[in-house]
Design a protein around this motif. Structure first.
Motif, PDB file in Angstrom:
ATOM      1  N   LEU A   1       6.007   2.470 -17.622  1.00  0.00           N
ATOM      2  CA  LEU A   1       4.840   1.674 -17.764  1.00  0.00           C
ATOM      3  C   LEU A   1       4.850   0.094 -17.201  1.00  0.00           C
ATOM      4  O   LEU A   1       3.998   0.026 -16.547  1.00  0.00           O
ATOM      5  CB  LEU A   1       4.172   2.103 -19.065  1.00  0.00           C
ATOM      6  N   ILE A   2       5.883  -0.539 -17.829  1.00  0.00           N
ATOM      7  CA  ILE A   2       6.039  -1.919 -17.228  1.00  0.00           C
ATOM      8  C   ILE A   2       6.283  -2.016 -15.749  1.00  0.00           C
ATOM      9  O   ILE A   2       5.732  -2.742 -14.962  1.00  0.00           O
ATOM     10  CB  ILE A   2       7.009  -2.473 -18.178  1.00  0.00           C
ATOM     11  N   SER A   3       6.990  -1.071 -15.310  1.00  0.00           N
ATOM     12  CA  SER A   3       7.270  -1.016 -13.887  1.00  0.00           C
ATOM     13  C   SER A   3       5.754  -0.680 -13.018  1.00  0.00           C
ATOM     14  O   SER A   3       5.685  -1.110 -12.081  1.00  0.00           O
ATOM     15  CB  SER A   3       8.301   0.216 -13.525  1.00  0.00           C
ATOM     16  N   VAL A   4       5.084   0.143 -13.458  1.00  0.00           N
ATOM     17  CA  VAL A   4       3.610   0.431 -12.877  1.00  0.00           C
ATOM     18  C   VAL A   4       2.891  -0.813 -13.089  1.00  0.00           C
ATOM     19  O   VAL A   4       2.303  -1.091 -12.196  1.00  0.00           O
ATOM     20  CB  VAL A   4       3.036   1.773 -13.413  1.00  0.00           C
ATOM     21  N   TRP A   5       2.688  -1.348 -14.216  1.00  0.00           N
ATOM     22  CA  TRP A   5       2.120  -2.731 -14.523  1.00  0.00           C
ATOM     23  C   TRP A   5       2.460  -3.799 -13.456  1.00  0.00           C
ATOM     24  O   TRP A   5       1.403  -4.505 -13.005  1.00  0.00           O
ATOM     25  CB  TRP A   5       2.392  -3.136 -16.029  1.00  0.00           C
ATOM     26  N   GLU A   6       3.823  -3.808 -13.322  1.00  0.00           N
ATOM     27  CA  GLU A   6       4.323  -4.814 -12.169  1.00  0.00           C
ATOM     28  C   GLU A   6       4.185  -4.573 -10.796  1.00  0.00           C
ATOM     29  O   GLU A   6       4.216  -5.318 -10.013  1.00  0.00           O
ATOM     30  CB  GLU A   6       5.844  -5.094 -12.635  1.00  0.00           C
ATOM     31  N   GLY A   7       3.460  -3.346 -10.718  1.00  0.00           N
ATOM     32  CA  GLY A   7       2.980  -3.051  -9.069  1.00  0.00           C
ATOM     33  C   GLY A   7       3.794  -1.946  -8.247  1.00  0.00           C
ATOM     34  O   GLY A   7       3.409  -1.711  -7.181  1.00  0.00           O
ATOM     35  N   ASN A   8       4.741  -1.402  -8.879  1.00  0.00           N
ATOM     36  CA  ASN A   8       5.328  -0.234  -8.506  1.00  0.00           C
ATOM     37  C   ASN A   8       4.441   0.995  -8.520  1.00  0.00           C
ATOM     38  O   ASN A   8       4.400   1.479  -9.656  1.00  0.00           O
ATOM     39  CB  ASN A   8       6.775  -0.113  -9.218  1.00  0.00           C
ATOM     40  N   LYS A   9       4.066   1.334  -7.402  1.00  0.00           N
ATOM     41  CA  LYS A   9       2.985   2.556  -7.317  1.00  0.00           C
ATOM     42  C   LYS A   9       3.649   3.994  -7.111  1.00  0.00           C
ATOM     43  O   LYS A   9       2.903   4.881  -7.196  1.00  0.00           O
ATOM     44  CB  LYS A   9       1.877   2.013  -6.582  1.00  0.00           C
ATOM     45  N   HIS A  10       4.661   3.830  -6.191  1.00  0.00           N
ATOM     46  CA  HIS A  10       5.274   5.180  -5.628  1.00  0.00           C
ATOM     47  C   HIS A  10       6.357   5.427  -6.574  1.00  0.00           C
ATOM     48  O   HIS A  10       7.018   4.626  -7.194  1.00  0.00           O
ATOM     49  CB  HIS A  10       5.442   5.137  -4.100  1.00  0.00           C
ATOM     50  N   PHE A  11       6.537   6.928  -6.244  1.00  0.00           N
ATOM     51  CA  PHE A  11       7.645   7.355  -7.333  1.00  0.00           C
ATOM     52  C   PHE A  11       8.893   6.647  -7.000  1.00  0.00           C
ATOM     53  O   PHE A  11       9.706   6.199  -7.870  1.00  0.00           O
ATOM     54  CB  PHE A  11       7.891   8.889  -6.773  1.00  0.00           C
ATOM     55  N   ARG A  12       9.433   6.552  -5.732  1.00  0.00           N
ATOM     56  CA  ARG A  12      10.778   5.933  -5.486  1.00  0.00           C
ATOM     57  C   ARG A  12      10.558   4.513  -5.840  1.00  0.00           C
ATOM     58  O   ARG A  12      11.821   3.896  -6.148  1.00  0.00           O
ATOM     59  CB  ARG A  12      10.892   6.077  -4.026  1.00  0.00           C
TER      60      ARG A  12
END
Length: 124
Positions: free
Chosen positions: A32-43
């Motif tokens: 969740l933190i990774s997605v919040w930080e802007g990582n949008k794609h699986f890899r």
């Protein structure tokens, strides 16, 4: 002798159990933190979290989508890409994660005497 009922305890514990079922485990909050930080794609998500396997990431993303913490969008094109975004519902966890971060920093200092530079708090 009459058996005691623990209704008050149960009513206090159920919401906590529900919360832990949704966000508990080794990886969900990190994802969740990774997605919040802007990582949008699986890899991107996979690369941002050391030791996270492809299989586990796939399972956790599905669970998080079911619990409305992220949305999954398939983007047409070549190659087809999948994009993950945080939901407004996930952002209600911001205070909880901020407090977990602070507790973790303080715990590390207490237990390990860690005097290393602290990381900025998580920003959503």
């Amino acid at each position: 002798m009459k058996k005691k009922e623990h209704k008050e305890c149960t009513s206090a514990l159920l919401p906590v159990r529900d919360t832990l079922d949704v966000i508990g485990g080794k990886w969900k909050l990190l994802i969740l933190i990774s997605v919040w930080e802007g990582n949008k794609h699986f890899r991107e998500i996979e690369r941002s979290i050391p030791k996270l396997s492809t299989k586990v990431l796939s399972k956790e993303l599905k669970d998080m989508e079911e619990n409305q913490l992220i949305t999954r969008t398939v983007l047409n094109g070549f190659p087809v890409r999948t994009e993950y975004k945080p939901t407004n519902h996930s952002k209600t966890l911001e205070k909880v994660i901020f407090e977990l971060h602070n507790w973790g920093v303080n715990h590390r200092k207490l237990i390990f005497g860690d005097k290393s530079e602290t990381v900025d708090p998580i920003r959503v």
